[in-house]
Scaffold this motif. Sequence first.
Motif, PDB file in Angstrom:
ATOM      1  N   LEU A 152      64.096  42.908  30.201  1.00  0.00           N
ATOM      2  CA  LEU A 152      62.663  42.602  30.200  1.00  0.00           C
ATOM      3  C   LEU A 152      61.824  43.850  29.932  1.00  0.00           C
ATOM      4  N   VAL A 153      62.269  44.981  30.451  1.00  0.00           N
ATOM      5  CA  VAL A 153      61.558  46.241  30.202  1.00  0.00           C
ATOM      6  C   VAL A 153      61.556  46.561  28.707  1.00  0.00           C
ATOM      7  N   PHE A 154      62.703  46.382  28.051  1.00  0.00           N
ATOM      8  CA  PHE A 154      62.784  46.671  26.619  1.00  0.00           C
ATOM      9  C   PHE A 154      61.986  45.658  25.797  1.00  0.00           C
ATOM     10  N   ILE A 155      61.983  44.403  26.228  1.00  0.00           N
ATOM     11  CA  ILE A 155      61.169  43.399  25.540  1.00  0.00           C
ATOM     12  C   ILE A 155      59.704  43.800  25.591  1.00  0.00           C
ATOM     13  N   TYR A 156      59.258  44.289  26.751  1.00  0.00           N
ATOM     14  CA  TYR A 156      57.880  44.757  26.897  1.00  0.00           C
ATOM     15  C   TYR A 156      57.611  45.962  25.988  1.00  0.00           C
ATOM     16  N   LEU A 157      58.584  46.881  25.914  1.00  0.00           N
ATOM     17  CA  LEU A 157      58.423  48.069  25.068  1.00  0.00           C
ATOM     18  C   LEU A 157      58.336  47.684  23.594  1.00  0.00           C
ATOM     19  N   PHE A 158      59.147  46.716  23.166  1.00  0.00           N
ATOM     20  CA  PHE A 158      59.081  46.255  21.780  1.00  0.00           C
ATOM     21  C   PHE A 158      57.720  45.616  21.493  1.00  0.00           C
ATOM     22  N   TYR A 159      57.226  44.840  22.452  1.00  0.00           N
ATOM     23  CA  TYR A 159      55.902  44.212  22.302  1.00  0.00           C
ATOM     24  C   TYR A 159      54.812  45.283  22.208  1.00  0.00           C
ATOM     25  N   LYS A 160      54.920  46.285  23.075  1.00  0.00           N
ATOM     26  CA  LYS A 160      53.944  47.377  23.087  1.00  0.00           C
ATOM     27  C   LYS A 160      53.994  48.156  21.774  1.00  0.00           C
ATOM     28  N   ASN A 161      55.204  48.403  21.253  1.00  0.00           N
ATOM     29  CA  ASN A 161      55.348  49.114  19.990  1.00  0.00           C
ATOM     30  C   ASN A 161      54.710  48.335  18.841  1.00  0.00           C
ATOM     31  N   HIS A 162      54.897  47.008  18.872  1.00  0.00           N
ATOM     32  CA  HIS A 162      54.303  46.169  17.829  1.00  0.00           C
ATOM     33  C   HIS A 162      52.781  46.242  17.866  1.00  0.00           C
ATOM     34  N   LYS A 163      52.213  46.153  19.055  1.00  0.00           N
ATOM     35  CA  LYS A 163      50.754  46.230  19.200  1.00  0.00           C
ATOM     36  C   LYS A 163      50.223  47.603  18.778  1.00  0.00           C
ATOM     37  N   THR A 164      50.967  48.643  19.114  1.00  0.00           N
ATOM     38  CA  THR A 164      50.542  50.004  18.768  1.00  0.00           C
ATOM     39  C   THR A 164      50.529  50.200  17.256  1.00  0.00           C
ATOM     40  N   ILE A 165      51.604  49.754  16.595  1.00  0.00           N
ATOM     41  CA  ILE A 165      51.683  49.901  15.141  1.00  0.00           C
ATOM     42  C   ILE A 165      50.602  49.074  14.452  1.00  0.00           C
ATOM     43  N   ARG A 169      62.052  53.449  16.678  1.00  0.00           N
ATOM     44  CA  ARG A 169      63.454  53.688  16.343  1.00  0.00           C
ATOM     45  C   ARG A 169      64.234  54.183  17.557  1.00  0.00           C
ATOM     46  N   LYS A 170      63.638  55.099  18.319  1.00  0.00           N
ATOM     47  CA  LYS A 170      64.298  55.618  19.519  1.00  0.00           C
ATOM     48  C   LYS A 170      64.504  54.516  20.554  1.00  0.00           C
ATOM     49  N   THR A 171      63.507  53.641  20.703  1.00  0.00           N
ATOM     50  CA  THR A 171      63.594  52.548  21.667  1.00  0.00           C
ATOM     51  C   THR A 171      64.709  51.578  21.303  1.00  0.00           C
ATOM     52  N   VAL A 172      64.799  51.227  20.022  1.00  0.00           N
ATOM     53  CA  VAL A 172      65.838  50.307  19.562  1.00  0.00           C
ATOM     54  C   VAL A 172      67.227  50.917  19.753  1.00  0.00           C
TER      55      VAL A 172
END
Length: 205
Positions: free
Chosen positions: A84-97, A114-117
């Motif tokens: 769930l933490v990584f799902i949130y990070l991916f969502y945050k990365n999408h919003k940031t980009i 890339r580092k997160t993935v």
Amino acid sequence: MKELDLLKKDWNKETLPKVSSEAIYKMILKKSSSAVKWIFIISIIEFSLGVISGFIYHPEANSEYKTPWIYGWPTSVFVSCVALVFIYLFYKNHKTISATNSVKGLLESIIKTRKTVKLYVLINLGYMAILTATVLSYALTTPSTVTGKIIFELNNSKDYLIIGLVILLATVFIIGICLLIYFLLYGILMRKLNKNYKELKQLDL
């Protein structure tokens, strides 16, 4: 892709280089945002399938062997929280980009994504390796709760060596399959991000 190639040709001309550069940037921004969005979607699907399979099948209720510790609730809760933490990070990365308005900001966002993935994949592969080795160890050396028989008895150092080799080969095989799956799921998207990163490095806005 054809649109981006045309924009790059215009960018190389001496006429209107600034407009062409901005157009290329917007195209790369759109492609990067789309790639990260799909990474986010795939991670949700992956997590959902894991939860559903856990409800449909649980080793404790379907196996005649003692359930290893890795199937316990503490481990399941911990693994779910990490996912769930990584799902949130991916969502945050999408919003940031999606909200980025500069080449430097987009470059930093792509690097971060890339580092997160990579970290996400490494953690999942590590968990799968531990899961495979633990389950095999229990299944091969633990007496059946029904028949009381042991598939592989450990009587001497040779037995330990053989079972260790079997578990190692099986774990490598499973991890190999997982790597192939992750390459198909995330690898293609990561390659797109890498290509976008290289394209951005050539811009001067």
